[in-house]
Design an enzyme around this catalytic site. Structure first.
Site, PDB file in Angstrom:
ATOM      1  N   ASP A  78      78.925  18.541 -69.386  1.00 55.54           N
ATOM      2  CA  ASP A  78      77.476  17.826 -69.190  1.00 55.54           C
ATOM      3  C   ASP A  78      76.772  18.012 -70.189  1.00 55.54           C
ATOM      4  OD1 ASP A  78      78.666  16.683 -66.840  1.00 55.54           O
ATOM      5  OD2 ASP A  78      77.152  17.744 -65.516  1.00 55.54           O
ATOM      6  N   ARG A 105      82.536  11.284 -72.726  1.00 63.03           N
ATOM      7  CA  ARG A 105      81.696  10.555 -71.698  1.00 63.03           C
ATOM      8  C   ARG A 105      80.460  10.071 -72.283  1.00 63.03           C
ATOM      9  NH1 ARG A 105      80.235  14.100 -66.962  1.00 63.03           N
ATOM     10  NH2 ARG A 105      82.318  13.803 -66.246  1.00 63.03           N
TER      11      ARG A 105
HETATM   12  P1  FDA Z   1      70.638   1.972 -65.773  1.00 70.24           P
HETATM   13  O1  FDA Z   1      69.845   3.143 -65.592  1.00 70.24           O
HETATM   14  O2  FDA Z   1      70.103   0.736 -66.846  1.00 70.24           O
HETATM   15  O3  FDA Z   1      71.116   1.258 -64.553  1.00 70.24           O
HETATM   16  C1  FDA Z   1      71.841   0.016 -64.363  1.00 70.24           C
HETATM   17  C2  FDA Z   1      71.852  -0.374 -63.070  1.00 70.24           C
HETATM   18  O4  FDA Z   1      72.828   0.656 -62.178  1.00 70.24           O
HETATM   19  C3  FDA Z   1      70.530  -0.507 -62.313  1.00 70.24           C
HETATM   20  O5  FDA Z   1      69.966  -1.484 -62.327  1.00 70.24           O
HETATM   21  C4  FDA Z   1      71.195  -0.154 -60.913  1.00 70.24           C
HETATM   22  O6  FDA Z   1      71.730  -1.229 -60.266  1.00 70.24           O
HETATM   23  C5  FDA Z   1      72.091   0.759 -61.139  1.00 70.24           C
HETATM   24  N1  FDA Z   1      71.666   2.292 -61.041  1.00 70.24           N
HETATM   25  C6  FDA Z   1      71.375   3.143 -62.206  1.00 70.24           C
HETATM   26  N2  FDA Z   1      71.018   4.266 -61.366  1.00 70.24           N
HETATM   27  C7  FDA Z   1      70.844   4.356 -60.107  1.00 70.24           C
HETATM   28  C8  FDA Z   1      70.641   5.003 -59.091  1.00 70.24           C
HETATM   29  N3  FDA Z   1      69.951   6.384 -59.507  1.00 70.24           N
HETATM   30  N4  FDA Z   1      70.702   4.607 -57.778  1.00 70.24           N
HETATM   31  C9  FDA Z   1      70.758   3.338 -57.429  1.00 70.24           C
HETATM   32  N5  FDA Z   1      71.289   2.591 -58.557  1.00 70.24           N
HETATM   33  C10 FDA Z   1      71.267   2.891 -59.791  1.00 70.24           C
HETATM   34  N6  FDA Z   1      73.009  12.103 -67.845  1.00 70.24           N
HETATM   35  C11 FDA Z   1      72.809  13.108 -68.570  1.00 70.24           C
HETATM   36  O7  FDA Z   1      71.590  13.227 -69.472  1.00 70.24           O
HETATM   37  N7  FDA Z   1      73.690  14.027 -68.807  1.00 70.24           N
HETATM   38  C12 FDA Z   1      75.024  13.912 -68.137  1.00 70.24           C
HETATM   39  O8  FDA Z   1      75.888  14.781 -68.382  1.00 70.24           O
HETATM   40  C13 FDA Z   1      75.215  12.725 -67.501  1.00 70.24           C
HETATM   41  N8  FDA Z   1      76.459  12.358 -66.621  1.00 70.24           N
HETATM   42  C14 FDA Z   1      76.687  11.447 -66.250  1.00 70.24           C
HETATM   43  C15 FDA Z   1      78.067  11.396 -65.551  1.00 70.24           C
HETATM   44  C16 FDA Z   1      78.370  10.103 -65.121  1.00 70.24           C
HETATM   45  C17 FDA Z   1      79.725   9.642 -64.598  1.00 70.24           C
HETATM   46  C18 FDA Z   1      77.279   8.978 -64.979  1.00 70.24           C
HETATM   47  C19 FDA Z   1      77.607   7.616 -64.303  1.00 70.24           C
HETATM   48  C20 FDA Z   1      76.001   9.176 -65.381  1.00 70.24           C
HETATM   49  C21 FDA Z   1      75.787  10.470 -66.045  1.00 70.24           C
HETATM   50  N9  FDA Z   1      74.422  10.663 -66.459  1.00 70.24           N
HETATM   51  C22 FDA Z   1      74.233  11.857 -67.222  1.00 70.24           C
HETATM   52  C23 FDA Z   1      73.061   9.870 -65.962  1.00 70.24           C
HETATM   53  C24 FDA Z   1      73.031   8.834 -67.184  1.00 70.24           C
HETATM   54  O9  FDA Z   1      72.595   9.365 -68.266  1.00 70.24           O
HETATM   55  C25 FDA Z   1      71.946   7.754 -66.698  1.00 70.24           C
HETATM   56  O10 FDA Z   1      70.898   8.322 -66.332  1.00 70.24           O
HETATM   57  C26 FDA Z   1      72.286   6.963 -65.417  1.00 70.24           C
HETATM   58  O11 FDA Z   1      74.033   6.729 -65.259  1.00 70.24           O
HETATM   59  C27 FDA Z   1      71.786   5.800 -65.096  1.00 70.24           C
HETATM   60  O12 FDA Z   1      72.108   4.784 -66.308  1.00 70.24           O
HETATM   61  P2  FDA Z   1      73.009   3.765 -66.216  1.00 70.24           P
HETATM   62  O13 FDA Z   1      73.867   3.689 -67.317  1.00 70.24           O
HETATM   63  O14 FDA Z   1      73.525   3.588 -65.056  1.00 70.24           O
HETATM   64  O15 FDA Z   1      71.980   2.435 -66.522  1.00 70.24           O
END
Ligand code: FDA
Length: 312
Positions: free
Chosen positions: A138, A189
């Protein structure tokens, strides 16, 4: 509200308050697959049966006690032992992965943290490699990035297929990191980033982070590695399809990744389209920091939490 929540994610006082609410448990269960290995494995089996891949995270971070770091290694070894029976085989792509935070393996120890984390990580990677399980490290806050990349590169020398890592699109450096890791053929990732970073190192406005994500993704898709599109954002998911096609990648030459409990229907929809979808499954009793970061990502989660906590 996001900076306030992310500060709370590292505050022991806030932790005592939040974990004291009886309702917290209900909401935590939405994002965390239980506190025990047995409950995590039950979730893992269900997800695998539904055609999804998994990445399992034993929760914990910022360890400053070598004994705790050792305990984390032992838990990963026990987890990998159980997972070896489920690992299966999809050619070069491994359905079962573990996700590891180097700060939970001792990276934050004041003396020799980097070396201790490397030694502990090597023990986990060696066992995972033998079991046919991938390991992805991570990404944590930016002060750890150089050390994490050095450890990942060191381990990739011996285990190039088994070891991957996470890059965070909100960091200014990440486009360059994508270019370098893509040229090395690494499994990466890509996420947006979940920590509260200063503007000297990171984009802080969402449109800038989103634009950076798409630039980074196009670099990874055009490269020789294996991109893992970690996002719930419909724009990202749609663009990933276009970029993969433009780069001549088939459905199995990249994958989507989402967090347990978020956009379950979208995960299932992508599986019906024969896309690889991996779900990040956290478990353990050190869920506080992970849980608060999930609240910080979506104001609706905070509103739900506060309504539930104050209506009791
Ligand atoms: P964005 O935040 O723009 O969200 C898009 C849409 O997704 C939202 O409108 C909502 O519908 C849905 N959504 C997003 N977050 C949600 C929540 N918490 N609850 C409900 N709905 C939600 N970060 C990091 O700093 N280090 C890491 O190692 C990782 N590892 C990691 C692994 C995996 C498999 C994922 C999916 C994510 C991570 N992250 C992470 C977290 C990442 O950095 C980020 O904070 C979240 O994925 C939210 O960003 P989105 O890309 O989903 O888009």
């Amino acid at each position: 509200m996001r900076p306030m929540l992310l500060a709370a994610a590292r505050s022991p006082r806030a932790e005592r308050t939040v974990t004291g609410f009886p309702v917290t448990r209900t909401l935590v269960d939405r994002f965390v697959a239980g506190e025990s290995l047995a409950s995590a494995l039950a979730t893992v089996r269900e997800l695998l049966q539904s055609g999804r891949f998994v990445s399992i995270d034993f929760l914990g971070e910022d360890t400053v006690d070598p004994a705790q770091a050792r305990l984390t290694v032992d838990t990963y070894l026990a987890l990998i032992d159980e997972l070896s029976a489920l690992a299966g085989d999809s050619g070069d792509v491994r359905p079962v992965e573990v996700s590891v935070k180097l700060s939970a393996l001792g990276q934050a120890l004041p003396r020799d943290g980097h070396r201790i984390a490397l030694d502990n990580a090597r023990a986990v990677v060696r066992a995972a490699h033998a079991a046919g399980v991938w390991v992805t490290f991570d990404a944590e806050d930016h002060t750890t990035t150089d050390s994490t990349h050095a450890i990942v590169r060191e381990l990739r020398r011996d285990f190039p297929q088994t070891v991957g890592t996470v890059l965070q699109a909100y960091l200014h450096r990440t486009e360059d990191d994508c270019r370098a890791f893509a040229a090395e053929g690494a499994r990466i990732r890509l996420c947006k980033g979940a920590y509260d970073e200063p503007e000297s190192v990171a984009f802080r406005r969402k449109p800038e982070v989103d634009a950076s994500y798409l630039r980074c993704l196009s670099i990874l898709m055009a490269g020789s590695g294996y991109p893992m599109v970690a996002s719930h954002d419909p724009v990202v998911i749609g663009t990933a399809e276009l970029l993969a096609t433009a780069a001549g990648r088939g459905n199995t030459a990249f994958e989507y990744q989402m967090l347990y409990g978020i956009r379950d229907a979208e995960q299932a929809r992508l599986v019906t389209l024969d896309r690889h979808v991996r779900v990040y499954v956290p478990f353990g009793d050190q869920w506080y920091g992970y849980f608060i970061r999930r609240l910080a990502e979506r104001p609706a989660n905070v509103a739900f939490f506060l309504r539930s906590a104050t209506s009791r």
